[in-house]
Each structure stands twice: as C-alpha cells, then as structure tokens.
Design an enzyme around this catalytic site. Structure first.
Site, PDB file in Angstrom:
ATOM      1  N   SER A  11       0.859  -1.212  -0.241  1.00  0.00           N
ATOM      2  CA  SER A  11       0.065  -0.101  -0.061  1.00  0.00           C
ATOM      3  C   SER A  11       0.903   1.140   0.057  1.00  0.00           C
ATOM      4  CB  SER A  11      -1.075   0.097   1.273  1.00  0.00           C
ATOM      5  OG  SER A  11      -0.258  -0.023   2.447  1.00  0.00           O
ATOM      6  N   GLN A  12       2.170   1.196   0.240  1.00  0.00           N
ATOM      7  CA  GLN A  12       2.970   2.377   0.291  1.00  0.00           C
ATOM      8  C   GLN A  12       4.144   2.376  -0.880  1.00  0.00           C
ATOM      9  OE1 GLN A  12       2.952   5.119   2.106  1.00  0.00           O
ATOM     10  NE2 GLN A  12       0.909   4.415   3.133  1.00  0.00           N
ATOM     11  N   LYS A  48     -12.058  -8.906   6.855  1.00  0.00           N
ATOM     12  CA  LYS A  48     -12.727  -7.910   7.651  1.00  0.00           C
ATOM     13  C   LYS A  48     -14.325  -8.279   8.135  1.00  0.00           C
ATOM     14  CE  LYS A  48     -10.096  -4.315   5.183  1.00  0.00           C
ATOM     15  NZ  LYS A  48     -10.208  -4.004   3.799  1.00  0.00           N
ATOM     16  N   HIS A  84       9.897  -0.892   1.650  1.00  0.00           N
ATOM     17  CA  HIS A  84       9.667  -1.517   3.128  1.00  0.00           C
ATOM     18  C   HIS A  84       9.554  -2.896   3.236  1.00  0.00           C
ATOM     19  CE1 HIS A  84       5.716  -0.541   1.611  1.00  0.00           C
ATOM     20  NE2 HIS A  84       5.216  -1.686   2.514  1.00  0.00           N
TER      21      HIS A  84
HETATM   22  P1  AMP Z   1       2.147  -2.560   2.823  1.00  0.00           P
HETATM   23  O1  AMP Z   1       0.644  -2.228   2.942  1.00  0.00           O
HETATM   24  O2  AMP Z   1       2.624  -3.887   2.343  1.00  0.00           O
HETATM   25  O3  AMP Z   1       2.758  -1.774   1.774  1.00  0.00           O
HETATM   26  O4  AMP Z   1       2.725  -2.407   4.224  1.00  0.00           O
HETATM   27  C1  AMP Z   1       2.731  -1.041   4.479  1.00  0.00           C
HETATM   28  C2  AMP Z   1       2.538  -1.146   6.159  1.00  0.00           C
HETATM   29  O5  AMP Z   1       2.852   0.129   6.628  1.00  0.00           O
HETATM   30  C3  AMP Z   1       1.122  -1.446   6.386  1.00  0.00           C
HETATM   31  O6  AMP Z   1       1.116  -2.357   7.425  1.00  0.00           O
HETATM   32  C4  AMP Z   1       0.937  -0.063   7.137  1.00  0.00           C
HETATM   33  O7  AMP Z   1      -0.220  -0.288   8.246  1.00  0.00           O
HETATM   34  C5  AMP Z   1       1.851   0.422   7.647  1.00  0.00           C
HETATM   35  N1  AMP Z   1       1.654   2.089   7.716  1.00  0.00           N
HETATM   36  C6  AMP Z   1       1.013   2.774   6.717  1.00  0.00           C
HETATM   37  N2  AMP Z   1       1.235   4.164   7.102  1.00  0.00           N
HETATM   38  C7  AMP Z   1       2.237   4.114   8.340  1.00  0.00           C
HETATM   39  C8  AMP Z   1       2.991   5.130   8.963  1.00  0.00           C
HETATM   40  N3  AMP Z   1       2.518   6.407   8.978  1.00  0.00           N
HETATM   41  N4  AMP Z   1       3.808   4.695   9.833  1.00  0.00           N
HETATM   42  C9  AMP Z   1       4.052   3.556  10.327  1.00  0.00           C
HETATM   43  N5  AMP Z   1       3.469   2.524   9.448  1.00  0.00           N
HETATM   44  C10 AMP Z   1       2.614   2.719   8.540  1.00  0.00           C
END
Ligand code: AMP
Length: 341
Positions: free
Chosen positions: A156-157, A291, A161
C-alpha cells in the site's frame, strides 16, 4: 543501532506508540482452516473496516503523492532507530513501528532515502533483515520478514519497506512448516513446493548460515534471491496475459528459507458476493486477513488454495526443469523432496 537493540526495544516502542495514540491496534480473532495438509490461519478483523483506505479515494491518492510516512522526519512515537549500510556504515534504514497493527510488535525496515517498492531486494536489504531475524532468535522470539514488491503484490506504500512479524509458533508461519518438512537431495538449489496450487520458488539456506561471516551471509542471501527472482520472472514470462509493467511478487524470509511467489493480481474477487479480497505476502505465508464474518465464510467456502492460485500464477516448473532430477513432494506425509530447478 544494532539489530539486537531493535529487537529489545520493539515491545516498549509498541506500548509507547499505543499510549501516544499514534499507533493503532486492531483486535482480531484467529480461525484455522486445514487444506491439503496445510493449517492456514485466517485472521478476522472487523475493526479494519474503519481503517483509513488511502487507495479508495482520488483525494487520498493525491495526498499519498505528497505525503510519504516512510521519509524523515519520522513520528517520534513510531521511530525506533537506524540500521547501517554494511559497506558504507552510514544510516541506510529506519526502523518504524507499523502505525496500523493487527499483530502486536509489527515493525518495518524502510530505506532512509526514497527507493521504490517495485525495486528488487538488494544484498544489504537481505543481510539487515536476516540479522534482525538472528537477533530475534537469540532473544527467543519467532520473527519472519516479508516484502510485497510491485503494484500487484498487495503493497500500500510506494516507499521501499520490509516488514517483520512476530508469531508464537516456533515452527514459523504455516507455509514454513510444510517447507521445512521437504527433504532435498541437493539443498543448494532452488526448489518448488509441489503441493501448493500456485507457482512458488524457494531456496533453503545452509544450516551454517547464521554462523558465517557477514560477507558470506550477504553473498548467500543475494545469490539465493537472484536465483529465485530469475525463476519468478521466467514463470511470469510463461503467462501470455501477464499485465504490462514491472513484475510483482511476494517475498517471505525466515532463518531457513527464502520464498518468492510471483503475482498476477492484487485482489481476489470473492465468488459469493464479488467482494475484493486483498492478498499480500502474509496470505502466501498461510496467514490471511478478512474484515467480516461474511468474508471469512466466503474464503472458507471457496478454498484458500483456489484464492492463492487466482492472485498468483500457475506453476511452470516442469518447463523450467532443465535436465535436473525432479523429486516429488508427498502431501501430508514425509517429504521426499520438492522439485528442483
Ligand atoms: P504494505 O501495505 O504491505 O505496503 O505495508 C505498509 C505498512 O505500513 C502497512 O502495514 C501499514 O499499516 C503501515 N503504515 C502505513 N502508514 C504508516 C505510518 N505512517 N507509519 C508506520 N507504518 C505505516
């Protein structure tokens, strides 16, 4: 900061994040489903329906372009510290608590400088992750790492990471239990877990890996990843309908194995009601997330193997085997091998 310090600090950082209100915990219940000798875990988390969904609105999409939660300055209530680049020694990674935790103590290793989540893992990414897993084992914690790479992988990001999850089971996530049981004749080659419904590429590390020098560890990890990535891309190339763009895949790293699973879709459309079920690396680790009760029943009814196949790819390992011995993975029993590629 040393990996052992990260592992030591995570529980108190988690509590601090919760107390500050910057870390949100979503309670869930775990349901087990056994399919094809694999004991899958389905986590039902109704509270996630209230989690902000950045992909759902165009307004949030434009916010996402300007706001990167994984670039400094970090929220001090989520930030743990930096890990170095092995060669240069400078601060290369930040360790952050996951802001939206379904499992306590879920943390992230993000690149300090922006790198894309569509880029492959580097030797340094792999070594730092592996060192965190070793540190966790020394602290008697069962942690594994995963990486959702590419647009169809469930990430999602967009900022690179890797994620680290602590589980109770000392045998690792469900997929690791069956992988461990496979007996390999030549353990230094990639293999496939035949009983799985989808294309998967796995490498077993030498049992001495954790006691080797860092340079040797890095070389082994990097070589393993490259060989699996080659196979994943070869699998993708066999699919004439694969979407244009960079390949997507999921990566699971344990102390014993590296798994790479090529992806074809981000969501599975549930047959019963058309709901879109997102799947990421955790799904392929054997830990799915739903969910609602309706989704839970839909997943059970449809079958997890079918769902994982629909968002993954079909195995083409027969075509990939070139003159090497093919062993057979015996479902539910003592393994006599995966298929070696
Ligand atoms: P993904 O969805 O696999 O890209 O993982 C991204 C992760 O980052 C998810 O588990 C989110 O819960 C987490 N996340 C989103 N925004 C933030 C933030 N501001 N700080 C830390 N973790 C975050």
């Amino acid at each position: 900061m040393q990996p052992s310090e990260v592992i030591d600090i995570v529980p108190s950082a988690y509590e601090k994040g919760l107390a500050s209100g910057d870390l949100l915990f979503f309670p869930s219940s775990v349901h087990h489903v056994e399919e094809n000798g694999i004991k899958y875990e389905i986590r039902l988390c109704p509270a996630l329906q209230k989690k902000p969904q950045p992909k759902d609105s165009s307004q949030a999409d434009s916010e996402k372009k300007t706001y990167d939660p994984f670039s400094p300055p970090y929220n001090p209530n989520l930030f743990i510290g930096y890990l170095p680049n092995q060669d240069r020694g400078d601060e290369a990674y930040a360790i952050l608590m996951n802001k939206y935790s379904v499992v306590p103590n879920h943390f992230l290793m993000v690149t300090k400088e922006y790198q894309s989540q569509t880029s492959p893992l580097t030797p340094d990414d792999l070594l730092n992750s592996y060192k965190l897993l070793i540190a966790a084992r020394k602290a008697r914690k069962n942690v594994f790492a995963f990486y959702n790479c590419g647009d169809l992988s469930g990430a999602s990001q967009p900022h690179k990471h890797l994620q680290f999850i602590q589980i109770e089971d000392e045998h690792g996530p469900p997929i690791e239990k069956i992988t461990r049981g496979i007996n390999l004749e030549t353990p230094d080659r990639p293999f496939t877990v035949n009983r799985l419904s989808y294309a998967n590429h796995v490498f077993r590390f030498p049992s001495t890996l954790s006691s080797l020098s860092e340079n040797e560890q890095e070389a082994t990890l990097a070589q393993a990843f490259l060989s699996l990535l080659d196979l994943a891309i070869s699998t993708i190339r066999h699919d004439p309908n694969y979407p244009a763009g960079k390949p997507s895949y999921n990566v699971i790293l344990t102390l014993e194995h590296l798994h790479v699973i090529p992806r074809s879709k981000e969501y599975h459309s549930l047959e019963s009601n058309g709901d879109q079920l997102p799947v990421n690396s955790l799904g392929y680790a054997g830990m799915l997330l739903v969910k609602s009760e309706t989704e839970l029943e839909a997943v059970k009814g449809e079958g997890i193997s079918k769902i994982l196949r629909s968002v993954g790819l079909g195995s083409v390992h027969e075509q990939q085997v070139m003159g090497d011995t093919v062993d057979v993975d015996v479902p539910g029993g003592i393994q006599v091998g995966g298929s070696r590629i």
